[in-house]
Design a protein around this motif. Sequence first.
Motif, PDB file in Angstrom:
ATOM      1  N   UNK A 116      21.833 127.644   8.971  1.00  0.00           N
ATOM      2  CA  UNK A 116      22.912 127.153   9.828  1.00  0.00           C
ATOM      3  C   UNK A 116      23.387 125.769   9.392  1.00  0.00           C
ATOM      4  N   UNK A 117      22.446 124.924   9.013  1.00  0.00           N
ATOM      5  CA  UNK A 117      22.801 123.577   8.557  1.00  0.00           C
ATOM      6  C   UNK A 117      23.563 123.634   7.239  1.00  0.00           C
ATOM      7  N   UNK A 118      23.141 124.517   6.358  1.00  0.00           N
ATOM      8  CA  UNK A 118      23.817 124.653   5.067  1.00  0.00           C
ATOM      9  C   UNK A 118      25.242 125.182   5.246  1.00  0.00           C
ATOM     10  N   UNK A 119      25.420 126.069   6.211  1.00  0.00           N
ATOM     11  CA  UNK A 119      26.762 126.578   6.495  1.00  0.00           C
ATOM     12  C   UNK A 119      27.662 125.453   7.007  1.00  0.00           C
ATOM     13  N   UNK A 120      27.112 124.585   7.850  1.00  0.00           N
ATOM     14  CA  UNK A 120      27.873 123.427   8.316  1.00  0.00           C
ATOM     15  C   UNK A 120      28.272 122.546   7.136  1.00  0.00           C
ATOM     16  N   UNK A 121      27.360 122.373   6.192  1.00  0.00           N
ATOM     17  CA  UNK A 121      27.650 121.564   5.014  1.00  0.00           C
ATOM     18  C   UNK A 121      28.781 122.167   4.194  1.00  0.00           C
ATOM     19  N   UNK A 122      28.835 123.493   4.132  1.00  0.00           N
ATOM     20  CA  UNK A 122      29.920 124.162   3.403  1.00  0.00           C
ATOM     21  C   UNK A 122      31.270 123.809   4.025  1.00  0.00           C
ATOM     22  N   UNK A 139      34.465 109.874   8.501  1.00  0.00           N
ATOM     23  CA  UNK A 139      33.620 110.590   9.459  1.00  0.00           C
ATOM     24  C   UNK A 139      33.016 111.839   8.834  1.00  0.00           C
ATOM     25  N   UNK A 140      33.790 112.513   7.992  1.00  0.00           N
ATOM     26  CA  UNK A 140      33.287 113.725   7.337  1.00  0.00           C
ATOM     27  C   UNK A 140      32.145 113.384   6.381  1.00  0.00           C
ATOM     28  N   UNK A 141      32.279 112.305   5.630  1.00  0.00           N
ATOM     29  CA  UNK A 141      31.200 111.897   4.721  1.00  0.00           C
ATOM     30  C   UNK A 141      29.938 111.554   5.502  1.00  0.00           C
ATOM     31  N   UNK A 142      30.109 110.878   6.610  1.00  0.00           N
ATOM     32  CA  UNK A 142      28.960 110.519   7.445  1.00  0.00           C
ATOM     33  C   UNK A 142      28.282 111.776   7.989  1.00  0.00           C
ATOM     34  N   UNK A 143      29.088 112.749   8.378  1.00  0.00           N
ATOM     35  CA  UNK A 143      28.542 114.005   8.909  1.00  0.00           C
ATOM     36  C   UNK A 143      27.801 114.782   7.829  1.00  0.00           C
ATOM     37  N   UNK A 144      28.329 114.751   6.613  1.00  0.00           N
ATOM     38  CA  UNK A 144      27.661 115.424   5.494  1.00  0.00           C
ATOM     39  C   UNK A 144      26.312 114.774   5.222  1.00  0.00           C
ATOM     40  N   UNK A 145      26.290 113.459   5.176  1.00  0.00           N
ATOM     41  CA  UNK A 145      25.036 112.740   4.922  1.00  0.00           C
ATOM     42  C   UNK A 145      24.014 113.035   6.014  1.00  0.00           C
ATOM     43  N   UNK A 173      34.738 117.720  14.398  1.00  0.00           N
ATOM     44  CA  UNK A 173      35.373 117.288  13.160  1.00  0.00           C
ATOM     45  C   UNK A 173      36.133 118.440  12.497  1.00  0.00           C
ATOM     46  N   UNK A 174      35.565 119.632  12.570  1.00  0.00           N
ATOM     47  CA  UNK A 174      36.216 120.788  11.954  1.00  0.00           C
ATOM     48  C   UNK A 174      37.488 121.173  12.711  1.00  0.00           C
ATOM     49  N   UNK A 175      37.451 121.039  14.020  1.00  0.00           N
ATOM     50  CA  UNK A 175      38.651 121.312  14.828  1.00  0.00           C
ATOM     51  C   UNK A 175      39.750 120.319  14.476  1.00  0.00           C
ATOM     52  N   UNK A 176      39.379 119.047  14.342  1.00  0.00           N
ATOM     53  CA  UNK A 176      40.354 118.031  13.977  1.00  0.00           C
ATOM     54  C   UNK A 176      40.929 118.307  12.594  1.00  0.00           C
ATOM     55  N   UNK A 177      40.061 118.706  11.665  1.00  0.00           N
ATOM     56  CA  UNK A 177      40.520 119.058  10.320  1.00  0.00           C
ATOM     57  C   UNK A 177      41.526 120.192  10.376  1.00  0.00           C
ATOM     58  N   UNK A 178      41.209 121.208  11.160  1.00  0.00           N
ATOM     59  CA  UNK A 178      42.083 122.366  11.303  1.00  0.00           C
ATOM     60  C   UNK A 178      43.451 121.954  11.836  1.00  0.00           C
ATOM     61  N   UNK A 179      43.453 121.098  12.832  1.00  0.00           N
ATOM     62  CA  UNK A 179      44.712 120.656  13.420  1.00  0.00           C
ATOM     63  C   UNK A 179      45.559 119.897  12.405  1.00  0.00           C
ATOM     64  N   UNK A 180      44.907 119.073  11.592  1.00  0.00           N
ATOM     65  CA  UNK A 180      45.622 118.289  10.588  1.00  0.00           C
ATOM     66  C   UNK A 180      46.211 119.194   9.497  1.00  0.00           C
ATOM     67  N   UNK A 181      45.448 120.191   9.080  1.00  0.00           N
ATOM     68  CA  UNK A 181      45.903 121.098   8.020  1.00  0.00           C
ATOM     69  C   UNK A 181      47.026 121.993   8.508  1.00  0.00           C
ATOM     70  N   UNK A 182      46.902 122.490   9.725  1.00  0.00           N
ATOM     71  CA  UNK A 182      47.877 123.450  10.241  1.00  0.00           C
ATOM     72  C   UNK A 182      49.125 122.805  10.828  1.00  0.00           C
ATOM     73  N   UNK A 183      49.106 121.467  10.935  1.00  0.00           N
ATOM     74  CA  UNK A 183      50.237 120.762  11.557  1.00  0.00           C
ATOM     75  C   UNK A 183      51.556 121.018  10.847  1.00  0.00           C
ATOM     76  N   UNK A 184      51.496 121.212   9.531  1.00  0.00           N
ATOM     77  CA  UNK A 184      52.735 121.428   8.782  1.00  0.00           C
ATOM     78  C   UNK A 184      53.196 122.868   8.741  1.00  0.00           C
ATOM     79  N   UNK A 185      52.420 123.776   9.339  1.00  0.00           N
ATOM     80  CA  UNK A 185      52.784 125.198   9.346  1.00  0.00           C
ATOM     81  C   UNK A 185      52.740 125.725  10.771  1.00  0.00           C
ATOM     82  N   UNK A 186      53.854 125.898  11.360  1.00  0.00           N
ATOM     83  CA  UNK A 186      53.923 126.401  12.721  1.00  0.00           C
ATOM     84  C   UNK A 186      53.885 127.929  12.722  1.00  0.00           C
TER      85      UNK A 186
END
Length: 281
Positions: A116-122, A139-145, A173-186
């Motif tokens: 489960x932890x390795x999947x989070x790292x992916x 924040x993502x780098x800190x979470x990875x570490x 963090x993943x939800x925030x990432x998703x929102x940032x990536x999908x913001x340009x595609x409605x």
Amino acid sequence: MSNHTVLSRDDRSHEHLRAKCEDCFGLCCVALPFTASADFALDKKGGTPCPNLQSDFRCGIHRNLRKKGFKGCAVYECFGAGQKVSQVTYQGKDWRETCDNETSNEMFTVFPIVQQLQEMLWYLTEALSLKEAATIHIQLRQAIDQTEKLTLLSPNQLKQLNVSTHRAEINNLLVKTSELVRAGSKSKRKIRRGADLIGANLRKADLRGANLRGAYLIAADLREADLRTVDFIGADLRDANLSGADLTGSIFLTQAQVNAAMGDAKTKLPRLLSQPSHWSA
């Protein structure tokens, strides 16, 4: 992989999160239980070796898993947890070498925790590679570490770890990432998280920017669909038809999900994923 293949930085960062069965002691073939079903040909209790596991820890029917009724094994992905538990947590000592059942059972308990932890790292490593998520890269780098350190805990510490709490933190963090990536595609279709799309006819659908987190897409017809910048985390793609679909730029899609689906040579996958051998040419 060819020795002449040149890996990008992002490819290299994911390499330790890919299963290397030759460095594992067949942990997934022993630790995990399964029930006779469309995915498995028989029942097996957790902690019991699969009858197809050989003395060298290799699968005796690896090339014919689907034909022999073990599709679930062909789909499974440990994200490198197998070799980490085998070679790091237990320093190369396999479960057959232990002098007592308590230690071997401990290995089988620790393995899914590390998985489960390795999947989070992916997911975190993928998020860090996305320019759209630049504002949260620190924040993502800190979470990875932090997550990497957790994978290196002792067996006793791993057993006491509250994985759910850590996953909730990572998910933010993943939800925030998703929102940032999908913001340009409605997305032109309003699809709620965890939507029931089992068997849905989505052929040639324009789903760019859709949030398909946790969606049930079992046996859905997604032929020639535009799935760019779609969030696939946790989506069930078993037997979904992705023939001719464009998944480039989609996020949080794993090899396990792709392995569970159907597709063909015209299916466009994200760079880090490969076409399964069972897909039609």
